[in-house]
Design a protein around this motif. Structure first.
Motif, mmCIF file in Angstrom:
data_model
loop_
_atom_site.group_PDB
_atom_site.id
_atom_site.type_symbol
_atom_site.label_atom_id
_atom_site.label_comp_id
_atom_site.label_asym_id
_atom_site.label_seq_id
_atom_site.Cartn_x
_atom_site.Cartn_y
_atom_site.Cartn_z
ATOM 1 N N GLY A 155 -30.503 -15.063 -0.434
ATOM 2 C CA GLY A 155 -32.086 -14.613 -0.646
ATOM 3 C C GLY A 155 -32.856 -15.200 0.202
ATOM 4 N N VAL A 156 -33.960 -14.687 0.623
ATOM 5 C CA VAL A 156 -35.136 -15.250 1.159
ATOM 6 C C VAL A 156 -36.374 -14.966 0.462
ATOM 7 C CG1 VAL A 156 -36.461 -15.265 3.283
ATOM 8 C CG2 VAL A 156 -34.166 -14.520 3.446
ATOM 9 N N GLY A 157 -36.895 -16.213 0.147
ATOM 10 C CA GLY A 157 -38.099 -16.233 -0.863
ATOM 11 C C GLY A 157 -39.394 -16.869 -0.278
ATOM 12 N N VAL A 158 -40.497 -15.951 -0.897
ATOM 13 C CA VAL A 158 -41.893 -16.096 -0.349
ATOM 14 C C VAL A 158 -42.506 -16.597 -1.462
ATOM 15 C CG1 VAL A 158 -43.893 -15.157 0.448
ATOM 16 C CG2 VAL A 158 -41.500 -14.237 1.368
ATOM 17 N N GLY A 159 -43.286 -17.957 -1.324
ATOM 18 C CA GLY A 159 -44.104 -18.480 -2.330
ATOM 19 C C GLY A 159 -45.490 -17.685 -2.339
ATOM 20 N N ALA A 160 -45.904 -17.649 -3.713
ATOM 21 C CA ALA A 160 -47.141 -16.787 -3.961
ATOM 22 C C ALA A 160 -48.443 -17.799 -4.143
ATOM 23 C CB ALA A 160 -46.984 -15.843 -4.894
ATOM 24 N N THR A 161 -48.305 -18.847 -4.420
ATOM 25 C CA THR A 161 -49.656 -20.032 -4.599
ATOM 26 C C THR A 161 -49.501 -21.064 -3.625
ATOM 27 O OG1 THR A 161 -48.278 -21.524 -6.137
ATOM 28 C CG2 THR A 161 -49.161 -19.163 -7.035
ATOM 29 N N ARG A 162 -50.510 -21.816 -3.642
ATOM 30 C CA ARG A 162 -50.584 -23.060 -2.650
ATOM 31 C C ARG A 162 -49.588 -24.067 -3.167
ATOM 32 N NH1 ARG A 162 -56.210 -26.157 -4.449
ATOM 33 N NH2 ARG A 162 -55.383 -27.127 -6.447
ATOM 34 N N SER A 163 -49.197 -24.072 -4.422
ATOM 35 C CA SER A 163 -48.419 -25.132 -4.811
ATOM 36 C C SER A 163 -46.932 -25.093 -4.637
ATOM 37 C CB SER A 163 -48.759 -25.315 -6.283
ATOM 38 O OG SER A 163 -49.934 -25.931 -6.432
ATOM 39 N N THR A 164 -46.476 -23.845 -3.849
ATOM 40 C CA THR A 164 -45.162 -23.255 -3.605
ATOM 41 C C THR A 164 -44.974 -23.571 -2.194
ATOM 42 O OG1 THR A 164 -45.845 -21.887 -5.672
ATOM 43 C CG2 THR A 164 -43.721 -21.490 -4.381
ATOM 44 N N ASP A 165 -43.434 -23.852 -2.122
ATOM 45 C CA ASP A 165 -43.056 -23.635 -0.670
ATOM 46 C C ASP A 165 -43.144 -22.221 -0.353
ATOM 47 O OD1 ASP A 165 -42.736 -26.363 -0.498
ATOM 48 O OD2 ASP A 165 -40.600 -26.543 -0.919
ATOM 49 N N HIS A 166 -43.799 -21.931 0.854
ATOM 50 C CA HIS A 166 -43.943 -20.660 1.385
ATOM 51 C C HIS A 166 -42.945 -19.735 1.679
ATOM 52 C CE1 HIS A 166 -46.338 -17.370 2.605
ATOM 53 N NE2 HIS A 166 -45.988 -17.177 3.948
ATOM 54 N N LEU A 167 -41.879 -20.525 2.559
ATOM 55 C CA LEU A 167 -40.811 -19.735 2.751
ATOM 56 C C LEU A 167 -39.515 -20.317 2.780
ATOM 57 C CD1 LEU A 167 -39.895 -16.653 4.304
ATOM 58 C CD2 LEU A 167 -40.079 -17.948 6.647
ATOM 59 N N ILE A 168 -38.355 -20.036 1.994
ATOM 60 C CA ILE A 168 -37.149 -20.539 1.852
ATOM 61 C C ILE A 168 -35.988 -19.660 1.936
ATOM 62 C CG2 ILE A 168 -35.796 -21.641 0.052
ATOM 63 C CD1 ILE A 168 -38.184 -22.601 -1.410
ATOM 64 N N ALA A 169 -34.873 -19.951 2.445
ATOM 65 C CA ALA A 169 -33.601 -19.331 2.599
ATOM 66 C C ALA A 169 -32.830 -19.843 1.799
ATOM 67 C CB ALA A 169 -33.209 -19.154 3.881
ATOM 68 N N LYS A 170 -31.963 -19.123 0.928
ATOM 69 C CA LYS A 170 -30.878 -19.859 -0.004
ATOM 70 C C LYS A 170 -29.619 -19.158 0.067
ATOM 71 C CE LYS A 170 -31.505 -17.190 -4.190
ATOM 72 N NZ LYS A 170 -30.729 -17.029 -5.424
ATOM 73 N N MET A 171 -28.533 -19.846 -0.137
ATOM 74 C CA MET A 171 -27.169 -19.086 -0.136
ATOM 75 C C MET A 171 -26.532 -19.916 -1.261
ATOM 76 S SD MET A 171 -24.323 -18.584 2.682
ATOM 77 C CE MET A 171 -23.508 -20.373 2.430
ATOM 78 N N ILE A 172 -25.781 -19.115 -2.103
ATOM 79 C CA ILE A 172 -24.747 -19.666 -2.993
ATOM 80 C C ILE A 172 -23.198 -19.304 -2.482
ATOM 81 C CG2 ILE A 172 -23.867 -20.024 -5.461
ATOM 82 C CD1 ILE A 172 -26.985 -19.258 -5.906
ATOM 83 N N LEU A 173 -22.361 -20.137 -2.405
ATOM 84 C CA LEU A 173 -21.042 -20.006 -1.971
ATOM 85 C C LEU A 173 -20.220 -20.724 -3.388
ATOM 86 C CD1 LEU A 173 -19.028 -18.194 -0.272
ATOM 87 C CD2 LEU A 173 -18.936 -20.395 1.046
ATOM 88 N N GLY A 174 -19.210 -19.655 -3.994
ATOM 89 C CA GLY A 174 -18.665 -20.437 -4.939
ATOM 90 C C GLY A 174 -17.233 -19.910 -4.925
ATOM 91 N N TYR A 175 -16.390 -20.658 -5.617
ATOM 92 C CA TYR A 175 -14.884 -20.331 -5.711
ATOM 93 C C TYR A 175 -14.387 -20.708 -6.947
ATOM 94 C CZ TYR A 175 -9.827 -19.469 -4.598
ATOM 95 O OH TYR A 175 -8.660 -19.065 -4.613
ATOM 96 N N ARG A 176 -13.445 -19.981 -7.807
ATOM 97 C CA ARG A 176 -12.884 -20.158 -9.087
ATOM 98 C C ARG A 176 -11.584 -20.691 -8.963
ATOM 99 N NH1 ARG A 176 -16.193 -16.206 -9.739
ATOM 100 N NH2 ARG A 176 -17.608 -16.256 -11.549
ATOM 101 N N PHE A 177 -11.373 -22.043 -9.320
ATOM 102 C CA PHE A 177 -9.799 -22.658 -9.273
ATOM 103 C C PHE A 177 -9.176 -22.535 -10.707
ATOM 104 C CE2 PHE A 177 -12.293 -24.382 -5.889
ATOM 105 C CZ PHE A 177 -11.396 -24.510 -4.708
ATOM 106 N N ASP A 178 -7.755 -22.725 -10.475
ATOM 107 C CA ASP A 178 -7.008 -22.383 -11.830
ATOM 108 C C ASP A 178 -6.741 -23.843 -12.367
ATOM 109 O OD1 ASP A 178 -7.155 -19.752 -11.401
ATOM 110 O OD2 ASP A 178 -5.248 -19.567 -10.516
ATOM 111 N N PHE A 179 -7.693 -24.650 -12.340
ATOM 112 C CA PHE A 179 -7.622 -25.951 -13.161
ATOM 113 C C PHE A 179 -8.626 -26.377 -13.850
ATOM 114 C CE2 PHE A 179 -8.696 -26.918 -8.727
ATOM 115 C CZ PHE A 179 -9.832 -27.574 -8.985
#
Length: 268
Positions: free
Chosen positions: A244-268
């Motif tokens: 996702g790419v996020g936009v902050g709407a107030t002066r106290s928020t970082d204005h532009l952020i890109a995020k990624m989550i990559l996960g894998y499930r192990f059998d242990f």
């Protein structure tokens, strides 16, 4: 975003999955929120005797530019978090986080660690909504957070209706050591709505807020408000992918952020 990439790519390795994902997508077409783990949780847990390993990669294109109260600026900082979650029973799991930050001139730094036990209503109870609750407690260095010890209580409610999915995380944050101790619990609501475009691709919106103490919210200009258009890929029961790419709407928020989550499930 393309101009920001031109500025940062020469000094960055293209080997990280996060940067590669940004390039592919382009070619195809805050204090309370530290931007290490940007995620709206679903109620379901990692299954017993399984372990989920996730990499959270978040890059701030436009954020704070100066040191504030001893905390380093966030602009052009790459925050990467390793999350390891193990399922113990159908109603209990525990997650552990390792936070890191890298920025030109600062190198790569360990930021802190959190632990997160979580309890859930078992699916076999057939409740009309999914319901679980997590408690996340941990430490982060003062250079990255004015409040060094924090505690978060996060109720998690979600529901799937046909192709539509919704989740609400009305989190309550508490500083245990730092300047925000006297504020008590602060309200940080997160929610997500998505729609299954295909059985393997879902698109939607995620919202992240930090509104201030529950006894009286901060003025709007001092609150944190972020909106992330996001995509989830459901390619396999073992894999998790969110971008996702996020936009902050107030002066106290970082204005532009890109995020990624990559996960894998192990059998242990």
């Amino acid at each position: 975003m393309a101009e920001a990439l031109k500025k940062i790519l020469p000094g960055r390795s293209l080997a990280t999955p996060f940067v590669i994902a940004i390039i592919l997508l382009i070619s195809a077409g805050a204090a309370a929120q530290d931007n290490y783990e940007i995620q709206v949780y679903s109620f379901d847990l990692v299954q017993p005797h399984h372990t989920m390993v996730e990499l959270h990669s978040n890059f701030t294109f436009e954020g704070s530019k100066d040191i504030q109260d001893g905390v380093r600026p966030t602009e052009h900082a790459l925050h990467e978090t390793i999350e390891i979650t193990h399922g113990f029973t159908p109603w209990f799991e525990t997650g552990f986080y390792i936070f890191t930050s890298s920025r030109n001139g600062d190198g790569v730094d360990w930021v802190g660690d959190h632990i997160r036990p979580r309890f859930s209503i078992p699916e076999k109870w057939h409740w009309p909504v999914g319901l679980s609750i997590s408690n996340e407690i941990g430490y982060q260095r003062h250079a990255f957070s004015a409040d060094t010890w924090t505690w978060e209580i996060r109720p998690i409610i979600d529901k799937k209706l046909g192709r539509w999915y919704g989740a609400f995380n009305p989190a309550f944050d508490r500083s245990l050591h730092g300047p925000s101790v006297n504020k008590g619990f602060e309200f940080s609501p997160n929610f997500k709505f998505s729609y299954d475009i295909t059985p393997k691709i879902a698109a939607g919106l995620e919202y992240y807020g930090a509104l201030g103490p529950v006894t009286g919210f901060d003025p709007l200009r001092d609150q944190q408000q972020q909106i992330f258009p996001a995509i989830d890929l459901n390619l396999s029961p073992r894999w998790e992918f969110n971008f996702g790419v996020g936009v902050g709407a107030t002066r106290s928020t970082d204005h532009l952020i890109a995020k990624m989550i990559l996960g894998y499930r192990f059998d242990f």
